[in-house]
Write a protein that holds these residues in place. Structure first.
Motif, PDB file in Angstrom:
ATOM      1  N   VAL A  53       0.837  -1.201   0.000  1.00  0.00           N
ATOM      2  CA  VAL A  53       0.000   0.000   0.000  1.00  0.00           C
ATOM      3  C   VAL A  53       0.874   1.253   0.000  1.00  0.00           C
ATOM      4  O   VAL A  53       0.605   2.223  -0.717  1.00  0.00           O
ATOM      5  CB  VAL A  53      -0.964  -0.006   1.213  1.00  0.00           C
ATOM      6  CG1 VAL A  53      -1.649   1.359   1.356  1.00  0.00           C
ATOM      7  CG2 VAL A  53      -1.997  -1.107   1.054  1.00  0.00           C
ATOM      8  N   ASN A  54       1.946   1.221   0.789  1.00  0.00           N
ATOM      9  CA  ASN A  54       2.831   2.390   0.841  1.00  0.00           C
ATOM     10  C   ASN A  54       3.519   2.652  -0.490  1.00  0.00           C
ATOM     11  O   ASN A  54       3.691   3.788  -0.900  1.00  0.00           O
ATOM     12  CB  ASN A  54       3.878   2.217   1.949  1.00  0.00           C
ATOM     13  CG  ASN A  54       3.283   2.485   3.324  1.00  0.00           C
ATOM     14  OD1 ASN A  54       2.216   3.088   3.434  1.00  0.00           O
ATOM     15  ND2 ASN A  54       3.951   2.016   4.353  1.00  0.00           N
ATOM     16  N   GLY A  60       0.206   4.970  -0.456  1.00  0.00           N
ATOM     17  CA  GLY A  60      -0.492   5.060   0.825  1.00  0.00           C
ATOM     18  C   GLY A  60      -1.979   5.281   0.674  1.00  0.00           C
ATOM     19  O   GLY A  60      -2.540   5.134  -0.415  1.00  0.00           O
ATOM     20  N   ILE A  61      -2.624   5.611   1.774  1.00  0.00           N
ATOM     21  CA  ILE A  61      -4.053   5.894   1.752  1.00  0.00           C
ATOM     22  C   ILE A  61      -4.238   7.396   1.671  1.00  0.00           C
ATOM     23  O   ILE A  61      -3.846   8.126   2.575  1.00  0.00           O
ATOM     24  CB  ILE A  61      -4.742   5.358   3.032  1.00  0.00           C
ATOM     25  CG1 ILE A  61      -4.450   3.874   3.217  1.00  0.00           C
ATOM     26  CG2 ILE A  61      -6.239   5.618   2.959  1.00  0.00           C
ATOM     27  CD1 ILE A  61      -4.928   3.309   4.528  1.00  0.00           C
ATOM     28  N   ASP A  62      -4.827   7.853   0.593  1.00  0.00           N
ATOM     29  CA  ASP A  62      -5.026   9.287   0.377  1.00  0.00           C
ATOM     30  C   ASP A  62      -3.747  10.069   0.633  1.00  0.00           C
ATOM     31  O   ASP A  62      -3.747  11.102   1.313  1.00  0.00           O
ATOM     32  CB  ASP A  62      -6.142   9.818   1.298  1.00  0.00           C
ATOM     33  CG  ASP A  62      -7.469   9.120   1.007  1.00  0.00           C
ATOM     34  OD1 ASP A  62      -7.651   8.673  -0.152  1.00  0.00           O
ATOM     35  OD2 ASP A  62      -8.290   9.010   1.924  1.00  0.00           O
ATOM     36  N   ILE A  92       1.313   4.363   5.651  1.00  0.00           N
ATOM     37  CA  ILE A  92       0.940   3.564   6.820  1.00  0.00           C
ATOM     38  C   ILE A  92       2.209   3.173   7.565  1.00  0.00           C
ATOM     39  O   ILE A  92       3.198   2.755   6.965  1.00  0.00           O
ATOM     40  CB  ILE A  92       0.197   2.282   6.399  1.00  0.00           C
ATOM     41  CG1 ILE A  92      -1.077   2.637   5.659  1.00  0.00           C
ATOM     42  CG2 ILE A  92      -0.115   1.426   7.628  1.00  0.00           C
ATOM     43  CD1 ILE A  92      -1.781   1.438   5.084  1.00  0.00           C
ATOM     44  N   TYR A 112      -7.375  -5.012   4.884  1.00  0.00           N
ATOM     45  CA  TYR A 112      -8.100  -4.270   3.852  1.00  0.00           C
ATOM     46  C   TYR A 112      -9.437  -3.733   4.338  1.00  0.00           C
ATOM     47  O   TYR A 112      -9.902  -2.681   3.894  1.00  0.00           O
ATOM     48  CB  TYR A 112      -8.254  -5.105   2.577  1.00  0.00           C
ATOM     49  CG  TYR A 112      -7.008  -5.012   1.717  1.00  0.00           C
ATOM     50  CD1 TYR A 112      -6.615  -3.785   1.178  1.00  0.00           C
ATOM     51  CD2 TYR A 112      -6.220  -6.120   1.463  1.00  0.00           C
ATOM     52  CE1 TYR A 112      -5.460  -3.679   0.413  1.00  0.00           C
ATOM     53  CE2 TYR A 112      -5.061  -6.025   0.702  1.00  0.00           C
ATOM     54  CZ  TYR A 112      -4.688  -4.794   0.178  1.00  0.00           C
ATOM     55  OH  TYR A 112      -3.553  -4.680  -0.576  1.00  0.00           O
ATOM     56  N   VAL A 137      -8.310  -0.615   5.874  1.00  0.00           N
ATOM     57  CA  VAL A 137      -7.946   0.378   4.869  1.00  0.00           C
ATOM     58  C   VAL A 137      -9.193   1.001   4.245  1.00  0.00           C
ATOM     59  O   VAL A 137      -9.317   2.229   4.129  1.00  0.00           O
ATOM     60  CB  VAL A 137      -7.062  -0.263   3.775  1.00  0.00           C
ATOM     61  CG1 VAL A 137      -6.915   0.671   2.589  1.00  0.00           C
ATOM     62  CG2 VAL A 137      -5.696  -0.636   4.344  1.00  0.00           C
ATOM     63  N   GLU A 138     -10.140   0.129   3.892  1.00  0.00           N
ATOM     64  CA  GLU A 138     -11.386   0.628   3.315  1.00  0.00           C
ATOM     65  C   GLU A 138     -12.092   1.591   4.269  1.00  0.00           C
ATOM     66  O   GLU A 138     -12.574   2.643   3.882  1.00  0.00           O
ATOM     67  CB  GLU A 138     -12.325  -0.550   2.997  1.00  0.00           C
ATOM     68  CG  GLU A 138     -11.868  -1.410   1.832  1.00  0.00           C
ATOM     69  CD  GLU A 138     -11.744  -0.602   0.533  1.00  0.00           C
ATOM     70  OE1 GLU A 138     -12.720   0.099   0.190  1.00  0.00           O
ATOM     71  OE2 GLU A 138     -10.669  -0.663  -0.118  1.00  0.00           O
ATOM     72  N   LYS A 180     -10.416   4.906   4.495  1.00  0.00           N
ATOM     73  CA  LYS A 180     -10.731   5.700   3.298  1.00  0.00           C
ATOM     74  C   LYS A 180     -12.118   6.324   3.432  1.00  0.00           C
ATOM     75  O   LYS A 180     -12.323   7.498   3.177  1.00  0.00           O
ATOM     76  CB  LYS A 180     -10.711   4.806   2.060  1.00  0.00           C
ATOM     77  CG  LYS A 180      -9.314   4.617   1.485  1.00  0.00           C
ATOM     78  CD  LYS A 180      -9.395   3.795   0.192  1.00  0.00           C
ATOM     79  CE  LYS A 180      -8.009   3.366  -0.255  1.00  0.00           C
ATOM     80  NZ  LYS A 180      -8.090   2.193  -1.151  1.00  0.00           N
ATOM     81  N   THR A 237      -8.288   9.096  10.360  1.00  0.00           N
ATOM     82  CA  THR A 237      -8.059   8.029  11.314  1.00  0.00           C
ATOM     83  C   THR A 237      -8.818   8.231  12.611  1.00  0.00           C
ATOM     84  O   THR A 237      -8.549   7.569  13.598  1.00  0.00           O
ATOM     85  CB  THR A 237      -6.559   7.927  11.643  1.00  0.00           C
ATOM     86  OG1 THR A 237      -6.097   9.236  11.994  1.00  0.00           O
ATOM     87  CG2 THR A 237      -5.780   7.400  10.465  1.00  0.00           C
TER      88      THR A 237
END
Lengths: 255, 341, 293, 389
Positions: D61-62, D66-68, D72, D325, D328-329, D332, D337
């Motif tokens: 993911v990184n 990453g997320i938005d 992470i 996941y 993560v979902e 998002k 967080t």
């Protein structure tokens, strides 16, 4: 007056007769000695008196009360304490703690009182300490009071052991070869001490090989050979007893 | 003659306890995170168990490889009394103490006829049997599924909900325990226990009943373990039999031995060192370049343990105390002798 | 008929597992008598032996060669363990020595996870897998191997201790350390020898059991414990008695599993241990007295 | 005296120092996820794969940004299968590392011990362990912040019972390993068997360290069951399975989902042939029909994991894939967080999430969301697995 009466005492270890039909008495306020060649059964008699193992036969009476078949700590309670041939000090405890431990029977603070240090426990602790210190000073050991007992010289350790046995005012003290390992000078001093304590009324029974000392301190001597009593009497009588001389000659030791 | 010198080690320990009390009180203000508080709750609990074990092992010289059983008895007594029957938690703690005492008597009487290795094995066997009971008596203990929903500890209307409250009560108990043991070892009973360690035949010759005093030592250590177990149960609120397996007994033994069983402080020191070491290894081992630490932590821990005990067979506090007391007193004697000349 | 077959089955199971315990128990007895150490790491030798053999045989080495090499390696590990951990601490207290052996067992277990991981591994039986049927009960060839090898090892030990010079020296050390020293036998050397020998026996036990139950890093602990019980029940001072004790424990376990419940199996073994310790502290088969109490 | 002061000061000081240096986190541009896995100790065969999976996924993911845009940061601890370690690790993650959510708890016991901490600190906690008590406890205590990605016994047991019923095997022998895994399976079985018309003619336990169970099995054989259910993990189940065949019982053997590793087949050898067990689809991903929702994800996970670790992934790793996941979902959807929002997103916005363990339908009442359809019955054939439906 008879303090300890031993009647027809016998012990066999799986068929081996270690002690056979031994009878003798100990007078209050006297020093008695148990002598005999190696393997004569002296230590076995000691062990029976102190309850290490029970006699196969016979009785042991203290002040006319039967004490045979009791356990060692019960015998101590009846008033017989002892020292050991191979020093049994509490080596990791300090000298004074060793002697204080000897006061066990005179005191009674239990876990609860001690743990929460209630006033009674404090008082008793002070009493134990004072009395132990008196003994140490008498024995000239007060300088070493706070050393671990195991670090003292052999002669001093011997004194500590005797002090530990004597401090609870026992009726009788058994000394197992008290002179072993001491030099001449130390032996003489210890003999003086024993005589001094006798004067104060203390009764002793000792097993000893040093005949000079035995003849000097003992009032009454019992001679064992091969588990059997072969003679009994004052030092003079024993020195002139033919059977005793023969027994000792047989083992190549002269008196 | 005054008693100043004789009470020296007693007083020294009292100062230590006072200092500890002070440290306990200010500690929460020094640490930035609650995590340390909970770590110290565990250390405190282990410290209580090990301080009791010091009485049994260090002073009386009797080894135990089954102390997790007493810990477990305390934990399950509290869990069952307060979790299952909804009785006041204090009753659970007391029930635990009573059961621990009875069990200690039952196991102690036959076991204390044995010595050293055989005593170790007998206590090990005892531990396995208690573990089996906890595991198989499912109607009461919940068996291997565990026992959850143990309510928080509560006394006189005050409920212990947060970490800080457990921290204070656990360390208060530990401080009292240390004070109790310090009093005890400087008393007639303590000397009797120590003399058993020194020489059993000599101890008997001065009238000490070996069995009685060994049992007293075992009961004291069992009560300490049981109380710690009770508070563990209330604090974590979930227990299962595997917490009280043989391995836990071994861990207690490890703590006492590395701390030094001959010192009052050995148990606490061992608990701190053990938990701390495990914690440090968790942080350090990854720095050495090993990704998942578990196995390396075990290897490192094992190596450290062996090395430590080879060089300090009497444990850290043991060696230190010995040197300290012995040397200073020898100096005293020499000074005096010099003065006399 | 059915109860007879069950009886036979239980007996077979008991003898098989008993023979494994026996090999480890002999190691205990040898180590204990010569070094005075109760070695809690003894079971780990079994684990090392089993996993080493599996690795080497899956690397293509013929089984017999893998077995021999594995035993030799474990013996070296055992000797190293004696030099590095037992010898320097030989004068420490019972508790300290016990913890040292436990520390070593941690090291072995950790190292095993590192090398072989946490998954269990398997070894093919020494000679096929076709069960032999006796009275409806099943006996596997591997069980025969287990019993046979442990008896052979016992015979070998007997020969070693009574017929060879080194063996006699070890025996002398057990009987009277001081006298042995006077005769020029070095107890230190014997200590080294005895622990590596015990390690070898442990390895053999692990290798035999691997085809039956698989092998993993954590197998040593329980095997070691049970062998312990066996040795103590036998009297700890006497190897043949320890072997008898091992078979007895194996059979008791099988029967308590067969007639009671396997949840109580461990507790039953330990209860037997306690009974023996309390009532016959010199072991079931020992005549000597006074040493333990 | 001086030394005492020294000692305590040093101890206090060192702890304070390490405390300060560790809690360097808290920057807003990172998402901090905590992990507590049993990567060593008895539960290691489960926990290792879980830990590795999460590590692999975080890297992935990184790498993808990453997320938005936020990277992470994973802080994972090995609890050594020990409850106290688990509690301390959880504490450390929450109090010191200030994680935003926690994945982990390989075994039920450790999870149950960690739950009160997560609940009290109000941190989303996704468990990988099986017990029903984790998300649906008997004592109805709060599980607001707890989620679970493994099929519990309340899901697996009905699958097995259904199978037995369909096959007409109504008189069976039940054997479980004597640990938390085995006994919780047994509890569930005992509670549900009647509803399916199944009767256990004999119920037995065996130790996880079992080496030879023929003794106990002779007793089982006497009762003449139509099938044997063995509830344990790979090593002990292999011993039992072998023993059953060795004493000459030819009835069908049903094992638990704990044997879904190649090791079981190796350990049990020829006797593994024909064994049936319930398991997530991961094991038989390549045999699934192309219309299967999960197939693509399963194959990708398999390929990635094998590339990274040179070994096939396990279903346990799959649980942590799902946990990761799902989280993560949720992050998002929660747009950040904030624990509360993440929790709500986990509960409400993850309906129909397709994962490795199955299709999740998490809702307010069910924080697991897996049904028995997430499992398939698999048969061991020629040293491999085939779908048996």
């Amino acid at each position: 007056m008879n303090l300890l009466e031993i009647k027809n005492l016998s012990k066999d270890f799986g068929g081996v007769q270690a002690v056979q039909d031994v009878t003798f008495t100990i007078q209050e306020g006297s020093i008695s000695a148990l002598i005999g060649p190696n393997g004569a059964g002296k230590t076995t008699v000691f062990n029976m008196i102190t309850g290490v193992f029970p006699p196969s036969n016979g009785t042991i009476m203290l002040h006319s009360k039967k004490i045979s078949n009791k356990k060692p700590h019960q015998i101590a309670k009846e008033g017989i304490t002892r020292t050991f041939q191979n020093l049994q000090l509490f080596a990791d405890m300090t000298v004074i703690e060793n002697i204080m431990a000897g006061m066990h029977l005179l005191t009674k603070t239990g876990v609860w009182n001690a743990g929460f240090r209630l006033p009674s426990a404090k008082r008793e602790e002070q009493y134990i300490y004072d009395k132990s210190m008196q003994w140490l000073m008498r024995l000239n050991l007060d300088q070493e009071a706070y050393l671990p007992a195991g670090t003292l010289s052999y002669g001093k350790q011997r004194l500590v052991e005797i002090a530990r046995a004597v401090i609870s005012h026992p009726k009788l003290i058994l000394l197992d070869e008290p002179m072993a390992g001491l030099n001449h000078n130390e032996s003489e001093k210890l003999a003086d001490l024993l005589l001094e304590m006798k004067k104060e009324g203390q009764t002793f029974l000792l097993v000893e090989h040093d005949m000079d000392i035995v003849m000097r301190v003992a009032d009454h001597i019992v001679v064992l050979d091969h588990g059997v009593k072969i003679a009994e009497g004052t030092p003079d009588e024993i020195q002139q007893n033919d059977t005793v001389i023969a027994a000792y000659l047989g083992s190549e030791v002269t008196i | 003659m005054d008693t100043k010198k004789f009470t020296r080690s007693y007083k020294l320990n009292l100062y230590g306890i006072a200092l500890l009390l002070f440290a306990v009180i200010i500690f929460p203000f020094l640490v930035p995170s609650n995590y340390f508080i909970s770590m110290f709750i565990l250390i405190g609990l282990y410290g209580i168990v090990c301080t009791g074990l010091v009485v049994l092992m260090g002073h009386t010289g009797q080894i135990s490889l089954g102390h997790a059983a007493f810990y477990g008895i305390g934990a399950y007594s509290s869990a069952i009394v307060s979790g299952k029957y909804d009785l006041p938690p204090l009753m659970g703690v007391i029930t635990g103490i009573l059961i621990a005492c009875i069990v200690a008597l039952l196991i102690g009487i036959p076991s204390f006829k044995l010595k050293e290795h055989y005593l170790a094995l007998a206590t090990l066997g005892f531990g396995v049997i208690v573990f089996t009971f906890l595991k198989e008596w499912t109607s009461l203990t919940g068996g291997l599924n565990g026992f959850f929903g143990i309510p928080p500890f509560e006394v006189a209307g005050f409920t212990f909900t947060n970490d800080l409250s457990y921290y204070f009560i656990v360390w208060a108990i530990l401080v009292i325990g240390l004070w109790f043991v310090n009093n005890l070892i400087h008393s007639r009973t303590g000397r009797a226990l120590k003399s058993i360690h020194g020489s059993e035949s000599a101890a008997e010759s001065i009238g000490i009943n070996l069995m009685t005093f060994k049992l007293k030592a075992l009961i004291i250590s069992a009560v300490f373990a049981s109380v710690a177990g009770s508070f563990y149960a209330h604090y974590i609120s979930f227990i299962n039999p595997q917490l009280f397996e043989v391995m836990t007994s071994i861990v207690f033994l490890i703590m006492v031995v590395i701390g030094g069983s001959s010192s009052l402080w050995g148990g606490l020191a061992g608990a701190i060192i053990y938990v701390w070491l495990v914690e440090l290894l968790k942080d350090w081992v990854p720095l050495l370049g090993f990704s998942t630490g578990g196995e390396f932590e075990i290897v490192f821990f094992g190596v450290l343990l062996v090395v430590l005990l080879i060089f300090k067979p009497k444990g850290l506090m043991g060696s230190w105390m010995e040197k300290k007391l012995f040397l200073s007193q020898k100096k005293n004697v020499q000074n005096k002798k010099g003065a006399a000349l | 008929m059915e109860s007879l077959s069950q009886l036979m089955q239980l007996l077979f199971s008991g003898l098989t597992i008993g023979s494994i315990y026996a090999l480890i128990a002999i190691g205990f007895v040898i180590t204990y008598n010569i070094t005075g150490v109760l070695n809690f790491a003894q079971g780990e030798f079994a684990m090392l032996g089993a996993l080493l053999t599996i690795s080497m045989s899956s690397a293509g080495l013929p089984l017999y060669l893998a077995v021999i090499v594995a035993i030799l390696i474990v013996m070296m590990v055992g000797g190293l363990f004696e030099r590095a951990a037992i010898y320097p601490a030989r004068k420490s207290s019972v508790a300290t020595l016990i913890i040292i052996t436990i520390g070593v067992s941690f090291v072995f277990r950790g190292a095993a996870i590192f090398i072989w991981g946490t998954q269990p591994h398997s070894l093919t039986p020494f000679s096929g897998n076709t069960p032999i049927r006796i009275f409806e009960a099943v006996l596997l060839p591997q069980s025969l191997w287990a019993v046979g090898i442990s008896l052979a090892a016992l015979a070998g030990m007997y020969y070693f201790f009574n017929k060879t010079y080194t063996g006699k020296a070890v025996t002398a050390c057990v009987m009277n350390r001081f006298a042995a020293q006077l005769m020029g036998i070095k107890p230190e050397k014997m200590s080294f020898l005895s622990i590596s020998l015990s390690a070898g026996l442990g390895a053999l036990a692990g290798i035999i059991i691997a085809p039956i139950s698989g092998a993993s890093y954590q197998m040593g602990l329980m095997l070691g414990m049970k062998a312990f019980i066996a040795a103590v029940i036998g009297g700890l001072t006497n190897a043949p008695a320890a072997v008898l004790g091992a078979f007895l424990i194996g059979i008791i376990e099988a029967f308590s599993e067969g007639y009671l419940s396997s949840g109580y199996k461990d507790a039953v073994s330990f209860a037997v241990l306690l009974l023996v310790l309390f009532f016959m502290p010199n072991g079931l088969f020992s005549k000597k007295s006074g040493k333990r109490v | 005296m001086k030394k005492w002061v020294w000692l305590f000061v040093t101890v206090l000081f060192l702890f304070t120092i390490s405390a300060c240096s560790d809690s360097s986190s808290g920057e807003g541009d990172e998402i901090i996820i905590g992990g507590v896995f049993s990567a060593s100790g008895p539960a290691a065969p489960l926990g290792k794969g879980e830990m590795d999976t999460v590590k692999m996924l975080v890297d992935k993911v990184n790498e993808d940004g990453g997320i938005d845009g936020k990277k992470i940061k994973l802080i994972s601890y090995d609890d050594k299968s020990d409850q106290n370690e688990a509690v301390l690790s959880m504490k450390k993650l929450i109090e010191q590392e200030k994680v935003h959510a926690v994945i982990g708890g390989t075994i039920s016991g450790n999870t149950l011990a960690m739950i009160p901490l997560a609940e009290k600190s109000e941190i989303p906690f996704i468990s990988l362990a099986a017990s029903k008590q984790i998300h649906n406890p008997d004592d109805k205590s709060s599980r607001k912040w707890i989620f679970k990605t493994a099929q519990g016994d309340d899901v697996v047991i009905p699958k097995v019972l259904q199978y037995l019923k369909d096959e007409g095997l109504t008189k069976i022998a039940w054997l479980n390993v004597a640990n938390a895994y085995g006994t919780s399976g047994h509890t569930e079985f005992a509670a549900m068997a009647k509803d399916f018309g199944i009767e256990a003619v004999v119920e037995e336990e065996f130790e996880a360290t079992v080496t030879d169970a023929k003794a106990m099995l002779t007793r089982v054989k006497k009762e003449k069951p139509q099938a044997v259910v063995v509830w344990g993990t790979a090593q002990e189940s292999a011993v039992i399975t072998k023993n059953i065949r060795q004493i000459g019982m030819d009835v069908p053997i049903i094992n638990s989902h704990g044997i879904g590793t190649k090791q079981f087949i190796e350990l049990a050898g020829a006797e593994a042939e024909g064994i049936i067990f319930p398991i997530g689809r991961l094991l038989v991903a390549d045999q699934l029909g192309d219309d299967d929702k999960q197939k693509e994800k399963l194959l990708t996970y398999q390929k990635d994991y094998e590339a990274e670790f040179n070994a096939p992934p396990s279903t346990f790793g799959g649980h942590s894939w799902d946990a990761f996941y799902l989280l993560v979902e949720a992050i998002k959807k929660a747009d950040g967080t904030d624990p509360k929002k993440v929790r709500d997103a986990l509960e409400k916005d993850n309906g129909g999430f397709v994962g490795i363990s199955g299709v999740f339908n998490i809702n307010e009442k069910d924080h697991n969301g897996l049904s028995k359809d997430s499992l398939v019955m698999v048969k061991i054939k020629d040293g491999g697995w085939v779908i048996n439906e």
